[in-house]
Design a protein around this motif. Structure first.
Motif, mmCIF file in Angstrom:
data_model
loop_
_atom_site.group_PDB
_atom_site.id
_atom_site.type_symbol
_atom_site.label_atom_id
_atom_site.label_comp_id
_atom_site.label_asym_id
_atom_site.label_seq_id
_atom_site.Cartn_x
_atom_site.Cartn_y
_atom_site.Cartn_z
ATOM 1 N N ARG A 1 64.936 75.266 4.992
ATOM 2 C CA ARG A 1 65.470 75.963 6.149
ATOM 3 C C ARG A 1 65.396 77.475 5.930
ATOM 4 O O ARG A 1 64.999 78.234 6.816
ATOM 5 N N MET A 2 65.763 77.909 4.710
ATOM 6 C CA MET A 2 65.710 79.342 4.414
ATOM 7 C C MET A 2 64.295 79.881 4.561
ATOM 8 O O MET A 2 64.074 80.965 5.093
ATOM 9 N N ARG A 3 63.329 79.091 4.081
ATOM 10 C CA ARG A 3 61.945 79.532 4.168
ATOM 11 C C ARG A 3 61.477 79.602 5.618
ATOM 12 O O ARG A 3 60.770 80.522 6.019
ATOM 13 N N GLU A 4 61.902 78.606 6.412
ATOM 14 C CA GLU A 4 61.510 78.616 7.828
ATOM 15 C C GLU A 4 62.115 79.810 8.552
ATOM 16 O O GLU A 4 61.440 80.499 9.317
ATOM 17 N N GLU A 5 63.401 80.035 8.281
ATOM 18 C CA GLU A 5 64.065 81.170 8.934
ATOM 19 C C GLU A 5 63.411 82.488 8.542
ATOM 20 O O GLU A 5 63.231 83.382 9.372
ATOM 21 N N THR A 6 63.036 82.582 7.257
ATOM 22 C CA THR A 6 62.373 83.798 6.785
ATOM 23 C C THR A 6 61.056 84.006 7.516
ATOM 24 O O THR A 6 60.758 85.101 7.997
ATOM 25 N N MET A 7 60.303 82.914 7.633
ATOM 26 C CA MET A 7 59.003 82.999 8.298
ATOM 27 C C MET A 7 59.188 83.423 9.754
ATOM 28 O O MET A 7 58.445 84.259 10.267
ATOM 29 N N LEU B 1 60.012 87.081 9.934
ATOM 30 C CA LEU B 1 58.826 87.905 9.689
ATOM 31 C C LEU B 1 57.935 87.920 10.923
ATOM 32 O O LEU B 1 57.356 88.947 11.269
ATOM 33 N N GLN B 2 57.841 86.772 11.599
ATOM 34 C CA GLN B 2 57.029 86.722 12.813
ATOM 35 C C GLN B 2 57.628 87.625 13.885
ATOM 36 O O GLN B 2 56.923 88.377 14.544
ATOM 37 N N GLU B 3 58.948 87.554 14.013
ATOM 38 C CA GLU B 3 59.598 88.383 15.030
ATOM 39 C C GLU B 3 59.425 89.871 14.745
ATOM 40 O O GLU B 3 59.345 90.681 15.656
ATOM 41 N N THR C 1 56.997 89.870 -3.086
ATOM 42 C CA THR C 1 56.204 89.961 -1.874
ATOM 43 C C THR C 1 57.128 90.208 -0.687
ATOM 44 O O THR C 1 58.352 90.142 -0.806
ATOM 45 N N VAL C 2 56.513 90.508 0.438
ATOM 46 C CA VAL C 2 57.263 90.718 1.666
ATOM 47 C C VAL C 2 58.136 89.495 1.961
ATOM 48 O O VAL C 2 59.331 89.596 2.253
ATOM 49 N N PHE C 3 57.512 88.335 1.833
ATOM 50 C CA PHE C 3 58.223 87.087 2.113
ATOM 51 C C PHE C 3 59.417 86.920 1.191
ATOM 52 O O PHE C 3 60.536 86.631 1.631
ATOM 53 N N GLU C 4 59.202 87.145 -0.088
ATOM 54 C CA GLU C 4 60.280 86.965 -1.069
ATOM 55 C C GLU C 4 61.414 87.960 -0.843
ATOM 56 O O GLU C 4 62.580 87.636 -1.047
ATOM 57 N N ASN C 5 61.051 89.167 -0.425
ATOM 58 C CA ASN C 5 62.084 90.160 -0.162
ATOM 59 C C ASN C 5 63.076 89.653 0.879
ATOM 60 O O ASN C 5 64.278 89.774 0.711
ATOM 61 N N VAL C 6 62.533 89.089 1.949
ATOM 62 C CA VAL C 6 63.413 88.603 3.013
ATOM 63 C C VAL C 6 64.133 87.329 2.571
ATOM 64 O O VAL C 6 65.320 87.147 2.808
ATOM 65 N N LEU C 7 63.376 86.469 1.889
ATOM 66 C CA LEU C 7 63.951 85.197 1.448
ATOM 67 C C LEU C 7 65.133 85.428 0.493
ATOM 68 O O LEU C 7 66.156 84.736 0.569
ATOM 69 N N THR C 8 64.996 86.397 -0.386
ATOM 70 C CA THR C 8 66.052 86.669 -1.361
ATOM 71 C C THR C 8 67.333 87.122 -0.676
ATOM 72 O O THR C 8 68.433 86.804 -1.122
ATOM 73 N N ALA D 1 68.210 89.478 7.563
ATOM 74 C CA ALA D 1 68.234 88.150 6.949
ATOM 75 C C ALA D 1 69.622 87.769 6.459
ATOM 76 O O ALA D 1 69.901 86.602 6.227
ATOM 77 N N THR D 2 70.498 88.758 6.292
ATOM 78 C CA THR D 2 71.854 88.434 5.844
ATOM 79 C C THR D 2 72.755 88.066 7.025
ATOM 80 O O THR D 2 73.966 87.952 6.864
#
Lengths: 398, 280
Positions: free
Chosen positions: B151-157, B160-162, B120-127, B191-192
């Protein structure tokens, strides 16, 4: 609206756990009420062992995208490690009689027996601990070999990797049958007399079985291992593995160290294949290198494909169905049957495999993605969302 | 200490007898947007691949934050067949894998989108956050890293919001419209936690409206994340609008460099793009 992929929800996980727990409870109940010689228990035991091996293969083939066919080789390593460390020392001489005794002079069960005692509760503790340590050793030996093999072999891709790992499995099988290693591996002869699943049946003082656990133990051990694999798949590392599967170049560009992660996946998969090998040894009550042929790897591959590449629950369901069909449901096809004195045509020894192959072909034809595709059980149980037209992909005009 | 975040020095990339990039020198000053343009097949993506470790250049050096990250000289088989310049200038071989370079703080996107299809979009960034995580395989499996994972999940979210992708969080990455896929690829690169962002034709396949938005978007992320951007692009209006400095290459060699206005009027550039009329 684009189609969505639902996250595994908490309730879905709970349902899956409940199903597994119910299956375990049912196993115990059935085993203690039905005749213990029923083929059902063979299916459950072997199915549990094969589930674990299939899931470990799925971790590599389905989740990391490394097409490896070395599973039988790693199972062999695990099975031998387990057997060598678990044969009680007083029967070692009779097992290794062709080589004038074994060069290993202890067994884990006896080591723990020296601490906890050998009778009653202490005996049970030393059996459980001995078996657990031996199983973990089996996994570690397989993982060490995987690490060493992986150094050169993981540079290869797709089919070439499959060929190289298949070759490894064949070489290992040949080496373990080598006479010079006889004092350790017993050459081409079988290793036996080590604790098996039947030893887990709880007996009372007069030797009568009070509670049968011989089918529950493999189910439980496999379930624990599969649970660990599922945890791994859902962790950050699991996501990195999937990234490698989906697009290696992108994964590397996003900072995933390919060599490290591939090796990791290969070693973990082999670890659990080794554990599966140890369980397989307990199931068959003997170990012999000639059993671990490439046919065994193909069986497991078949289970993975039928269950759905990239689906853990698919692998489990498929292995139970596969084993049930091959060992139990289709048995009657192998027996010559007479109805009113006339012989039923076609039914003879070997016909089972013909029907079985046809069934597999049909399954593969009609379930292209396997039974589960890449979905898991919770996703299947949830109500399906209404189908929405997929957004047409805009092509690049380069 | 120069104020160049990235300096590419005399990079030559020779495949067999073909020189794809010839003695290319590029300086990317910190916090600027620098563009690399050129006709099709000029060697732009090859230059990118040399910087990001996908290819090992035949000769030359790449420095990032004043540290040598890639260096090579013609050796082995190439020693005899090397046809480029500056053969004796470099003596070391530094050839890291792409993930090492990403670790240093250079992130990139791809010319043909390379999102992870099954995620998913979320997983792409999270990975993409995996690289910076401090966990090991045991702590990750047995959830000993719950804090970090959270923390990783929050940062990803947040990311994505930004990027305005939060409504598509659970969609499969490949089901997004093309423009958003591009945007997701940039989000994934962000994300990196990079210092330098390499964009390989970010506007490829976009309509004028999307291209407009992209220009605005690139400026925004540069400000927000304190980035330096180095991009390859075909859309001239985009390049001219956002770049601070432009390098033009053709057949692997630099033919012009300068601020957008100068490059626009440079005769070599016009010739390279439009062709030269041979006098009869």
């Amino acid at each position: 609206m684009p189609k969505t992929k639902q996250q595994t929800s908490g309730s879905g996980k709970l349902i899956t756990l409940l199903i597994v727990a119910a299956f375990m409870a049912l196993t115990i109940i059935l085993e203690n009420t039905m005749s213990p010689s029923s083929l059902l228990f063979t299916v459950i035991k072997k199915g549990a062992v094969y589930s674990l091996v299939a899931v470990s293969m799925n971790l590599l083939n389905g989740f990391t995208g490394l097409f490896s066919l070395g599973q039988a080789g790693f199972m062999l390593l695990g099975a031998y490690t387990y057997a060598i460390f678990m044969i009680p020392s007083d029967v070692r001489d009779s097992v290794y009689y062709l080589f004038n005794g074994s060069s290993v002079h202890f067994s884990f069960q006896e080591m723990f027996g020296a601490i906890f005692g050998t009778a009653g509760f202490g005996g049970a503790v030393s059996l459980v601990l001995g078996v657990l340590v031996a199983i973990i050793c089996a996994g570690i030996v397989a993982a060490i070999f995987a690490y060493l093999i992986g150094l050169p072999v993981l540079r290869l891709k797709s089919d070439y990797l499959a060929i190289a790992t298949l070759g490894f499995a064949e070489i290992i099988r040949a080496i373990f049958q080598w006479d010079k290693l006889g004092p350790v591996t017993n050459g081409a002869n079988m290793l036996k007399n080590f604790p098996t699943f039947a030893d887990f049946n709880i007996k009372n003082a007069s030797g009568q079985i009070v509670l049968r656990l011989s089918a529950f133990v493999p189910v439980f051990l496999s379930a624990v291992c599969i649970f660990i694999i599922v945890l791994l798949i859902n962790s950050s590392y699991g996501r990195a593995f999937k990234a490698i599967r989906d697009d290696e170049i992108a994964a590397e560009a996003m900072g995933v160290n390919l060599a490290h992660h591939k090796r990791l996946s290969f070693c973990i998969s082999s670890f659990f294949a080794g554990v599966g090998g140890a369980l397989f040894a307990m199931f068959t009550t003997m170990v012999q290198a000639k059993v671990f042929t490439s046919t065994m790897t193909y069986e497991i591959l078949l289970i993975v494909v039928i269950g759905g590449i990239g689906s853990v629950s698919g692998s489990c369901i498929a292995s139970l169905l596969y084993i049930a069909a091959s060992e139990w449901w289709l048995r009657f096809l192998d027996n010559e049957t007479y109805i009113n004195g006339t012989r039923v045509p076609l039914l003879r020894s070997g016909f089972r495999m013909v029907v079985f192959s046809v069934i597999i072909m049909i399954v593969v034809l009609f379930f292209r993605q396997g039974i589960m595709g890449s979905r898991e059980l919770p996703e299947l149980l949830r109500r399906r969302p209404k189908k929405q037209p997929a957004v047409e992909e805009v092509r690049t005009h380069e | 200490m120069s104020n160049n975040i990235l300096s590419v020095e005399n990079i030559t990339m020779q495949f067999g007898g073909v020189i794809a990039v010839n003695n290319l020198t590029i300086e990317v000053p910190e916090h600027k947007i620098v563009a690399l343009i050129g006709p099709n097949g000029a060697g732009k993506t090859t230059a990118f691949n040399c910087i990001t470790g996908v290819y090992e250049p035949t000769n030359g050096r790449v420095r990032f934050l004043d540290e040598t990250i890639v260096e090579n000289h013609p050796h082995g088989k190439m020693k005899k067949s090397y046809a480029g310049e500056n053969a004796g200038l470099y003596t070391h071989v530094v050839s890291p894998t792409p993930d090492t370079i990403t670790q240093l703080g250079i992130a990139r996107t791809f010319q043909n989108i390379r999102l992870w299809k099954s995620m998913t979009v979320f997983e792409n960034v999270l990975t993409a956050k995996h690289m910076r995580a401090r966990q090991n395989v045991f702590s990750a499996t047995f959830r000993g890293n719950a804090k970090e994972e959270k923390r990783m999940r929050e940062e990803t979210m947040q990311l994505l919001q930004e990027q305005g992708l939060e409504h598509h969080k659970d969609d499969l990455a490949t089901s997004l419209p093309y423009g958003l896929q591009r945007r997701l690829e940039i989000a994934r690169a962000l994300a990196t936690n990079p210092k330098l962002l390499l964009l390989d034709e970010p506007a490829a396949g976009m309509n004028p409206q999307e291209t407009q938005e992209l220009a605005q978007f690139i400026r925004e992320i540069r400000e927000k994340y304190g980035l330096t951007v180095f991009l390859i692009e075909h859309h001239m209006d985009l390049v001219m609008k956002i770049s601070d400095y432009i390098y033009v290459i053709d057949f692997g060699s630099e033919i012009a460099q300068g601020v957008p206005k100068d490059v626009q009027n440079n005769q070599h550039v016009i010739d390279a793009y439009l062709g030269v009329v041979e006098d009869a």
